[in-house]
Write an enzyme that holds these catalytic residues in place. Sequence first.
Site, PDB file in Angstrom:
ATOM      1  CE  LYS A  72      -4.127   2.011   0.718  1.00  0.00           C
ATOM      2  NZ  LYS A  72      -4.914   1.687   1.919  1.00  0.00           N
ATOM      3  CG  HIS A 164      -4.226   7.749   8.413  1.00  0.00           C
ATOM      4  ND1 HIS A 164      -4.526   7.186   7.206  1.00  0.00           N
ATOM      5  CD2 HIS A 164      -2.879   7.693   8.545  1.00  0.00           C
ATOM      6  CE1 HIS A 164      -3.398   6.782   6.627  1.00  0.00           C
ATOM      7  NE2 HIS A 164      -2.393   7.083   7.411  1.00  0.00           N
TER       8      HIS A 164
END
Length: 287
Positions: A72, A164
């Site tokens: 990722k 996030h």
Amino acid sequence: MIQIGSGGDTATTPPAVLSPLSLAISPCPNDTFAFHALAHGLVGDGTAVTVTFADIDVLNRRAADSLDDVVKVSYAALPWLLGSYRLLSAGSALGRGCGPLVLTAGRDDLRGARVAIPGMRTTAYLLFRLWAQGRGVSDIDVLSFEKIMPAVRDGRYDAGLVIHESRFTYPSFGLTAVADLGDWWESETGLPIPLGAVLGRRHLDGAALSATVRASVAAAFTDPEASRSYVLDHAQEMDPEVVDAHIGLYVNDYTLQLGDEGYEAVEVLLGRAAAANLVPALSAPLR
């Protein structure tokens, strides 16, 4: 079966199983949720999987060194990685209303500001550079994303660029969002914001890797509770409600399949960045 192949999504040489398959992801809830089934051998052909967890800035560097079979990364890092990797059509983090935030402790103007960012090749920083042109930012420093809000709160930085779960928790640090770069991006382009990409090594069969990742995401949607303890164990003491909001924001239909709109969003972002001389032009097609 994960096969040796060349080009595109089609294997052209005899199949071979790669075991174990090395996977590198973040410990964030969206990744542990989406990749739980793959990490535990619940999808695919039973190929063993070894998992490395790291912050996104570290994952970008690991990909630059070709350390993992599946990794990722930030979409902003893609132009430097397509020699060794290909973009998989499943596993990505794209969406709407999920962009990085620019936070301050009450300051409205960034002229002369010192800004903490989560990584030089993060999508957040690429968006910030596109947005901040002409705004007079003075200096930037790289910090691990979880350290940014405390540093701004404590006055060590004038502003912070956060990603996030920080978009859910920043008010508890007494901080104010002076810009939502996702809102800015969507108003500029009408497209979802491309944040995180999943890449597979070019000598592996891209179609097989994409299908396996897609099956892992589908399994997570089918039985969300199956991954619950795994997600919470890696969520850095995050409140369960924040965990659920995080997953709901970053794991969606684009995670199952990028689709035409997803690919277009990536191409527009990296095309604009290349035109502004912020990243190299893509060296290989994305699809």
